[in-house]
Write an enzyme that holds these catalytic residues in place. Structure first.
Site, mmCIF file in Angstrom:
data_model
loop_
_atom_site.group_PDB
_atom_site.id
_atom_site.type_symbol
_atom_site.label_atom_id
_atom_site.label_comp_id
_atom_site.label_asym_id
_atom_site.label_seq_id
_atom_site.Cartn_x
_atom_site.Cartn_y
_atom_site.Cartn_z
ATOM 1 N N CYS A 1 1.007 -0.981 0.218
ATOM 2 C CA CYS A 1 -0.092 -0.091 0.025
ATOM 3 C C CYS A 1 1.073 1.119 0.089
ATOM 4 O O CYS A 1 2.133 1.006 -0.379
ATOM 5 C CB CYS A 1 -0.956 -0.110 1.250
ATOM 6 S SG CYS A 1 -0.166 -0.097 2.800
ATOM 7 N N ASN B 1 2.235 1.648 4.303
ATOM 8 C CA ASN B 1 2.708 0.231 4.937
ATOM 9 C C ASN B 1 2.336 0.322 6.583
ATOM 10 O O ASN B 1 3.004 -0.596 7.479
ATOM 11 C CB ASN B 1 3.863 -0.218 4.848
ATOM 12 C CG ASN B 1 4.370 -1.756 5.142
ATOM 13 O OD1 ASN B 1 5.579 -1.918 5.606
ATOM 14 N ND2 ASN B 1 3.448 -2.509 5.260
ATOM 15 N N ARG C 1 -3.270 -0.485 5.532
ATOM 16 C CA ARG C 1 -3.810 -1.562 4.511
ATOM 17 C C ARG C 1 -2.850 -2.953 4.286
ATOM 18 O O ARG C 1 -3.447 -4.179 4.611
ATOM 19 C CB ARG C 1 -4.441 -1.085 3.290
ATOM 20 C CG ARG C 1 -5.588 -0.164 3.388
ATOM 21 C CD ARG C 1 -5.519 0.552 2.239
ATOM 22 N NE ARG C 1 -4.510 1.518 1.826
ATOM 23 C CZ ARG C 1 -4.358 2.207 0.875
ATOM 24 N NH1 ARG C 1 -5.337 2.230 -0.130
ATOM 25 N NH2 ARG C 1 -3.274 3.296 0.906
ATOM 26 N N SER C 2 -1.947 -2.587 3.996
ATOM 27 C CA SER C 2 -0.908 -3.911 3.663
ATOM 28 C C SER C 2 -0.621 -4.562 4.941
ATOM 29 O O SER C 2 -0.670 -5.876 4.754
ATOM 30 C CB SER C 2 0.300 -3.406 2.771
ATOM 31 O OG SER C 2 0.942 -2.659 3.213
HETATM 32 P P1 4NP Z 1 -1.657 2.792 4.063
HETATM 33 O O1 4NP Z 1 -2.652 4.258 4.607
HETATM 34 O O2 4NP Z 1 -1.272 3.073 2.748
HETATM 35 O O3 4NP Z 1 -2.953 1.805 4.132
HETATM 36 O O4 4NP Z 1 -0.761 2.288 5.163
HETATM 37 C C1 4NP Z 1 -1.830 5.313 4.659
HETATM 38 C C2 4NP Z 1 -0.743 5.618 5.962
HETATM 39 C C3 4NP Z 1 -0.297 6.801 6.076
HETATM 40 C C4 4NP Z 1 -0.467 7.808 4.969
HETATM 41 C C5 4NP Z 1 -1.451 7.504 3.882
HETATM 42 C C6 4NP Z 1 -1.943 6.244 3.765
HETATM 43 N N1 4NP Z 1 0.176 9.013 4.808
HETATM 44 O O5 4NP Z 1 -0.174 9.959 4.107
HETATM 45 O O6 4NP Z 1 0.925 9.357 6.042
#
Ligand code: 4NP
Length: 168
Positions: free
Chosen positions: A17, A20, A23-24
């Site tokens: 994702c 990390n 979701r992942s």
């Molecule tokens: P992930 O979610 O891709 O599912 O881990 C996110 C976690 C952090 C951020 C974006 C998406 N961020 O912008 O910091």
């Protein structure tokens, strides 16, 4: 050792994702849980990574850990960024959304890799080809919805892998 039934080679899956942390790691934990339920843990290498580096070294987001725990799934590991070598090391690289998939495709092109890249929800019987939406800025309901789609998709993915192993 029973030579008439040689152990199949280890299968390997990397979930990817953006950060990390949401979701992942959830997909990694759910997939590993499903593999363990079938007593197949030794047959699979399962990991996750992010296309971005903002959260490298952090544990999974507390909301992912909570939704996983409610469903009897334990998350572990620390966030890391996806590496070009991952595209060779893992037989299947599974993206959560189309941005992740495009980033992985660009990485594969830059490194001349012929990695097998897929969207996780290609394996969701209720939403083939859709994305696992980013729940980071939403509330806990978002994480429950994400959990349900990840669970269905990981089940479908595991079935597809096991069917293909049995056929080969
Ligand atoms: P992930 O979610 O891709 O599912 O881990 C996110 C976690 C952090 C951020 C974006 C998406 N961020 O912008 O910091």
């Amino acid at each position: 050792m029973d030579d008439s039934n040689p152990r199949p080679p280890q299968r390997s899956v990397l979930f990817v994702c953006l950060g990390n942390i949401c979701r992942s790691p959830l997909a990694e934990g759910v997939f590993r849980h499903l593999v363990e339920e079938r007593g197949r843990d030794g047959d699979f290498l399962v990991d996750s990574a992010g296309t971005g580096a903002w959260h490298v070294g952090e544990p999974p987001d507390r909301r992912s850990e909570e939704v996983a725990a409610r469903h009897g799934v334990e998350l572990n590991g620390r966030a890391r960024k996806v590496l070009p070598e991952d595209l060779e090391r893992f037989e299947l690289v599974i993206a959560m959304d189309r941005d992740n998939l495009e980033d992985l495709e660009a990485l594969a092109v830059r490194h001349g890799s012929r990695a097998r890249l897929h969207l996780l929800r290609e394996f969701d019987p209720d939403g083939t080809g859709d994305e696992v939406p980013d729940p980071y800025y939403g509330g806990a309901t978002g994480f429950e919805t994400v959990y349900e789609m990840v669970r269905r998709s990981c089940n479908g993915l595991l079935e597809a892998i096991l069917d293909s192993s049995e056929g080969s």
